[in-house]
Design a protein around this motif. Sequence first.
Motif, PDB file in Angstrom:
ATOM      1  N   PRO A   1     -26.651 -25.311 -33.282  1.00 45.33           N
ATOM      2  CA  PRO A   1     -26.875 -25.293 -31.862  1.00 45.33           C
ATOM      3  C   PRO A   1     -25.447 -25.555 -31.007  1.00 45.33           C
ATOM      4  CG  PRO A   1     -27.119 -27.537 -32.917  1.00 45.33           C
ATOM      5  CD  PRO A   1     -26.956 -26.600 -33.796  1.00 45.33           C
ATOM      6  N   MET A   2     -25.481 -24.600 -29.879  1.00 45.22           N
ATOM      7  CA  MET A   2     -24.226 -24.296 -29.181  1.00 45.22           C
ATOM      8  C   MET A   2     -24.518 -24.282 -27.707  1.00 45.22           C
ATOM      9  SD  MET A   2     -20.868 -21.689 -29.841  1.00 45.22           S
ATOM     10  CE  MET A   2     -20.965 -22.234 -31.518  1.00 45.22           C
ATOM     11  N   THR A   3     -24.031 -25.032 -26.920  1.00 40.40           N
ATOM     12  CA  THR A   3     -24.218 -24.963 -25.520  1.00 40.40           C
ATOM     13  C   THR A   3     -23.077 -24.010 -24.915  1.00 40.40           C
ATOM     14  OG1 THR A   3     -22.413 -26.480 -24.886  1.00 40.40           O
ATOM     15  CG2 THR A   3     -24.628 -27.343 -25.284  1.00 40.40           C
ATOM     16  N   MET A   4     -23.507 -23.205 -23.629  1.00 40.26           N
ATOM     17  CA  MET A   4     -22.720 -22.516 -23.240  1.00 40.26           C
ATOM     18  C   MET A   4     -21.030 -23.106 -23.246  1.00 40.26           C
ATOM     19  SD  MET A   4     -22.170 -19.517 -21.933  1.00 40.26           S
ATOM     20  CE  MET A   4     -23.953 -18.910 -21.584  1.00 40.26           C
ATOM     21  N   GLU A   5     -20.782 -24.483 -22.844  1.00 40.12           N
ATOM     22  CA  GLU A   5     -19.543 -24.912 -22.679  1.00 40.12           C
ATOM     23  C   GLU A   5     -18.937 -24.889 -23.891  1.00 40.12           C
ATOM     24  OE1 GLU A   5     -22.482 -26.246 -21.312  1.00 40.12           O
ATOM     25  OE2 GLU A   5     -21.871 -25.608 -19.255  1.00 40.12           O
ATOM     26  N   GLU A   6     -19.545 -25.270 -24.973  1.00 41.82           N
ATOM     27  CA  GLU A   6     -19.075 -25.120 -26.427  1.00 41.82           C
ATOM     28  C   GLU A   6     -18.780 -23.724 -26.850  1.00 41.82           C
ATOM     29  OE1 GLU A   6     -21.310 -28.557 -28.548  1.00 41.82           O
ATOM     30  OE2 GLU A   6     -22.318 -26.811 -28.260  1.00 41.82           O
ATOM     31  N   MET A   7     -19.566 -22.545 -26.334  1.00 41.44           N
ATOM     32  CA  MET A   7     -19.254 -21.434 -26.769  1.00 41.44           C
ATOM     33  C   MET A   7     -17.948 -20.954 -26.201  1.00 41.44           C
ATOM     34  SD  MET A   7     -20.099 -18.255 -27.947  1.00 41.44           S
ATOM     35  CE  MET A   7     -21.826 -18.262 -28.395  1.00 41.44           C
TER      36      MET A   7
ATOM     37  N   ILE B   1     -16.650 -26.090 -35.795  1.00 43.40           N
ATOM     38  CA  ILE B   1     -17.732 -25.223 -35.828  1.00 43.40           C
ATOM     39  C   ILE B   1     -17.601 -24.610 -37.276  1.00 43.40           C
ATOM     40  CG2 ILE B   1     -18.542 -22.905 -35.029  1.00 43.40           C
ATOM     41  CD1 ILE B   1     -17.524 -23.491 -32.450  1.00 43.40           C
ATOM     42  N   ILE B   2     -16.410 -24.097 -37.810  1.00 41.17           N
ATOM     43  CA  ILE B   2     -16.311 -23.299 -39.257  1.00 41.17           C
ATOM     44  C   ILE B   2     -16.673 -24.380 -40.111  1.00 41.17           C
ATOM     45  CG2 ILE B   2     -14.870 -22.878 -40.885  1.00 41.17           C
ATOM     46  CD1 ILE B   2     -15.381 -20.606 -38.811  1.00 41.17           C
ATOM     47  N   SER B   3     -16.688 -25.901 -40.083  1.00 41.39           N
ATOM     48  CA  SER B   3     -16.869 -26.875 -41.205  1.00 41.39           C
ATOM     49  C   SER B   3     -18.409 -26.992 -41.099  1.00 41.39           C
ATOM     50  CB  SER B   3     -16.310 -28.222 -40.610  1.00 41.39           C
ATOM     51  OG  SER B   3     -14.999 -28.040 -40.544  1.00 41.39           O
ATOM     52  N   ARG B   4     -19.132 -26.749 -39.937  1.00 42.49           N
ATOM     53  CA  ARG B   4     -20.347 -26.920 -39.803  1.00 42.49           C
ATOM     54  C   ARG B   4     -21.013 -25.731 -40.681  1.00 42.49           C
ATOM     55  NH1 ARG B   4     -22.840 -28.995 -34.404  1.00 42.49           N
ATOM     56  NH2 ARG B   4     -24.862 -29.126 -35.641  1.00 42.49           N
ATOM     57  N   TYR B   5     -20.486 -24.577 -40.428  1.00 45.92           N
ATOM     58  CA  TYR B   5     -21.246 -23.251 -40.948  1.00 45.92           C
ATOM     59  C   TYR B   5     -20.677 -23.410 -42.409  1.00 45.92           C
ATOM     60  CZ  TYR B   5     -23.091 -20.828 -37.084  1.00 45.92           C
ATOM     61  OH  TYR B   5     -23.691 -20.539 -35.879  1.00 45.92           O
ATOM     62  N   VAL B   6     -19.589 -23.993 -42.972  1.00 47.44           N
ATOM     63  CA  VAL B   6     -19.428 -24.014 -44.262  1.00 47.44           C
ATOM     64  C   VAL B   6     -20.412 -25.069 -45.043  1.00 47.44           C
ATOM     65  CG1 VAL B   6     -17.979 -25.152 -46.052  1.00 47.44           C
ATOM     66  CG2 VAL B   6     -16.877 -23.556 -44.203  1.00 47.44           C
ATOM     67  N   HIS B   7     -20.830 -25.862 -44.379  1.00 47.82           N
ATOM     68  CA  HIS B   7     -21.642 -26.909 -44.618  1.00 47.82           C
ATOM     69  C   HIS B   7     -23.227 -26.037 -44.766  1.00 47.82           C
ATOM     70  CE1 HIS B   7     -24.309 -30.471 -45.472  1.00 47.82           C
ATOM     71  NE2 HIS B   7     -24.900 -30.329 -44.337  1.00 47.82           N
TER      72      HIS B   7
ATOM     73  N   LEU C   1     -33.706 -15.785 -35.764  1.00 52.49           N
ATOM     74  CA  LEU C   1     -33.155 -15.433 -37.231  1.00 52.49           C
ATOM     75  C   LEU C   1     -34.492 -14.644 -37.871  1.00 52.49           C
ATOM     76  CD1 LEU C   1     -31.764 -18.666 -38.468  1.00 52.49           C
ATOM     77  CD2 LEU C   1     -30.594 -17.096 -37.258  1.00 52.49           C
ATOM     78  N   SER C   2     -34.196 -13.688 -38.304  1.00 48.76           N
ATOM     79  CA  SER C   2     -35.556 -12.785 -38.594  1.00 48.76           C
ATOM     80  C   SER C   2     -34.919 -11.796 -39.775  1.00 48.76           C
ATOM     81  CB  SER C   2     -35.999 -11.896 -37.527  1.00 48.76           C
ATOM     82  OG  SER C   2     -34.846 -10.937 -37.210  1.00 48.76           O
ATOM     83  N   LEU C   3     -35.795 -11.590 -40.695  1.00 46.56           N
ATOM     84  CA  LEU C   3     -35.986 -10.823 -41.826  1.00 46.56           C
ATOM     85  C   LEU C   3     -36.955  -9.892 -41.729  1.00 46.56           C
ATOM     86  CD1 LEU C   3     -33.882 -10.703 -44.385  1.00 46.56           C
ATOM     87  CD2 LEU C   3     -35.598 -12.219 -45.350  1.00 46.56           C
ATOM     88  N   SER C   4     -36.825  -8.409 -41.881  1.00 44.79           N
ATOM     89  CA  SER C   4     -37.879  -7.724 -41.768  1.00 44.79           C
ATOM     90  C   SER C   4     -37.725  -6.466 -42.771  1.00 44.79           C
ATOM     91  CB  SER C   4     -38.082  -7.043 -40.252  1.00 44.79           C
ATOM     92  OG  SER C   4     -36.904  -6.376 -40.048  1.00 44.79           O
TER      93      SER C   4
ATOM     94  N   ALA D   1     -32.682 -21.081 -31.229  1.00 45.73           N
ATOM     95  CA  ALA D   1     -32.353 -21.590 -29.720  1.00 45.73           C
ATOM     96  C   ALA D   1     -32.579 -22.828 -29.644  1.00 45.73           C
ATOM     97  CB  ALA D   1     -33.325 -20.677 -28.739  1.00 45.73           C
ATOM     98  N   ALA D   2     -32.784 -23.714 -30.442  1.00 47.06           N
ATOM     99  CA  ALA D   2     -32.942 -25.433 -30.384  1.00 47.06           C
ATOM    100  C   ALA D   2     -31.282 -25.761 -29.982  1.00 47.06           C
ATOM    101  CB  ALA D   2     -33.181 -25.952 -31.529  1.00 47.06           C
ATOM    102  N   GLU D   3     -31.311 -26.682 -29.296  1.00 49.43           N
ATOM    103  CA  GLU D   3     -29.835 -27.267 -28.714  1.00 49.43           C
ATOM    104  C   GLU D   3     -29.577 -28.630 -29.727  1.00 49.43           C
ATOM    105  OE1 GLU D   3     -29.787 -27.657 -24.650  1.00 49.43           O
ATOM    106  OE2 GLU D   3     -29.819 -25.692 -24.145  1.00 49.43           O
ATOM    107  N   LYS D   4     -30.400 -29.019 -30.621  1.00 50.35           N
ATOM    108  CA  LYS D   4     -29.974 -30.340 -31.440  1.00 50.35           C
ATOM    109  C   LYS D   4     -29.838 -30.166 -32.811  1.00 50.35           C
ATOM    110  CE  LYS D   4     -31.781 -33.379 -27.957  1.00 50.35           C
ATOM    111  NZ  LYS D   4     -33.064 -34.426 -27.777  1.00 50.35           N
ATOM    112  N   GLU D   5     -30.851 -29.138 -33.631  1.00 53.13           N
ATOM    113  CA  GLU D   5     -30.764 -29.026 -35.015  1.00 53.13           C
ATOM    114  C   GLU D   5     -30.323 -27.666 -35.121  1.00 53.13           C
ATOM    115  OE1 GLU D   5     -34.856 -29.766 -36.142  1.00 53.13           O
ATOM    116  OE2 GLU D   5     -34.729 -32.280 -35.606  1.00 53.13           O
ATOM    117  N   ASP D   6     -29.609 -27.658 -36.613  1.00 58.30           N
ATOM    118  CA  ASP D   6     -29.143 -26.374 -37.275  1.00 58.30           C
ATOM    119  C   ASP D   6     -30.480 -25.742 -37.534  1.00 58.30           C
ATOM    120  OD1 ASP D   6     -26.603 -27.513 -36.976  1.00 58.30           O
ATOM    121  OD2 ASP D   6     -26.321 -27.886 -38.883  1.00 58.30           O
ATOM    122  N   ALA D   7     -30.435 -24.223 -37.295  1.00 54.96           N
ATOM    123  CA  ALA D   7     -31.340 -23.503 -37.593  1.00 54.96           C
ATOM    124  C   ALA D   7     -31.156 -22.870 -38.940  1.00 54.96           C
ATOM    125  CB  ALA D   7     -31.748 -22.572 -36.622  1.00 54.96           C
TER     126      ALA D   7
END
Length: 490
Positions: A232-238, A250-256, A423-426, A439-445
């Motif tokens: 999740p990322m707000t416009m300010e964080e972006m 951000i990188i640490s969270r994505y590594v997780h 997130l889509s896979l087709s 699009a959630a603002e609290k939990e990782d998707a």
Amino acid sequence: MRLDKIFDKEFKRRLIDFVVTVLLSSSAYYFSDGVYNYWLLTWLAPIPLLVYALRASTLCVISASLITSFLGFSRAIFAYANTIIPVSVFIYGTFINAIIYTTLVMLFRYVVLRNEHWAGCFILASGWTAYEFISSLYSPAGTVGSIAYTQLFNLPIIQIASITGIWGISFLLLLVPASITLAWHYRKNAKLCLKTIAIPMSILIVTLLFGGYRLYVPSQGAVVKIGMAAIPMTMEEMRSRGQQQEAEKIISRYVHCIDLLSRAGAEVILLPEKIVALNLNDQVNLLERLAEAARKNQVTVIAGVSVQADDKLYNSAYFFSPHGETVLRYDKQHLLPFSEGRFTSGETLGIGDRGDQGAWGIAICKDMDFEEPSRGYSQAGVNLLFVPALDFKTDSLLHARVAIMRGVEENYAVARAAQWGLLSLSDNRGNIITMESSAAEKEDALLLGEIRMGEGKSLYSKLGNWFGYLAVGVFILLIIFFLRQVKRQR
């Protein structure tokens, strides 16, 4: 009976007729698009308006058509409200669509009322398809506005895109309702009615048979397990993702997320567009952390980042191998006019050879709105296309469906990860294997799914926009033909 009462009743009848026509057609168009996806309504939407066009006055038909098409095509106005793109852009585009649509309806009306001919339905279908095709060549939005995308979940119909591109779908969406309208109009002339309906319905049946066959025949591509993540990322964080401390977080969270998905069995992990903004002169270590995560987990990682390099700014996607090597960097080719003016566009395809698993390609978000580089990947035999994306929450499916349809056109599977979308896979038939909102603002998707890859090299990618040019040619020839018919009658 008093004359003013007669006129009053007649006026009320005409007003009700006008309002009902506008409500039926505009509502059908509006609710067939976007989040509603009632794809059947796209086929029905033109019928009330076309029936009305053949019996009402010229002024009433023009008014009804303008209002119907503007309201019916206005979904994008609401979808992109409160984004970085000015709403005025979509109002202007919708107004242009309404004018073209109304012009074609009036042309259809003129041709039918002046000539009792079975080919009248083709002038509307070829005219609208020609307009969509030509505008896609010059519009900064590419093909996004096509009505063909309303049919995303109508799998038998959309298979024709692998031969004709989306233009074959747009053509059918106007041809079939126009032929039904004309058949009703000619209902007292059995022979003409049959001629009017026979060819369009035959084309529809052949399209459905081809679609059924393509869906029935299994794809021969290899199976790969793909994971996707969006934190999740707000416009300010972006906006602050270029600062060292924020970028490291951000990188640490994505590594997780990479660790979690790899433990769940993912072979490839896709991250969204612009997850961080880096200066390659002093922040290379952050890319190295992603490479190390790929090496440690023995997975392929594809991540979108903004990079400052050689005094130029790029919207890029990096492809890290399971050995921690940077296989390639792809630079986005189609930049968003209102937010990426400072970026430099890329010019080359991003293709990674996967040996027995074929070739994988990379495109970024808006790239998929255009036929290139998508067609180039198909011509190169790409089996699976990875698409880091951004989106604006309210346009999630509106934008994701374009990439999914590209996969059908070009005969490859598509993995797409949007920061504020889906997130889509087709697969290469347009089957959505799995989909998750990011699009959630609290939990990782997080998303994990298996996909069978396509083969690339579709007939459409080989022949190009032959159907688009055919529609232009048919429209011009029909105009000439009917004008000559009118002259002979004088």
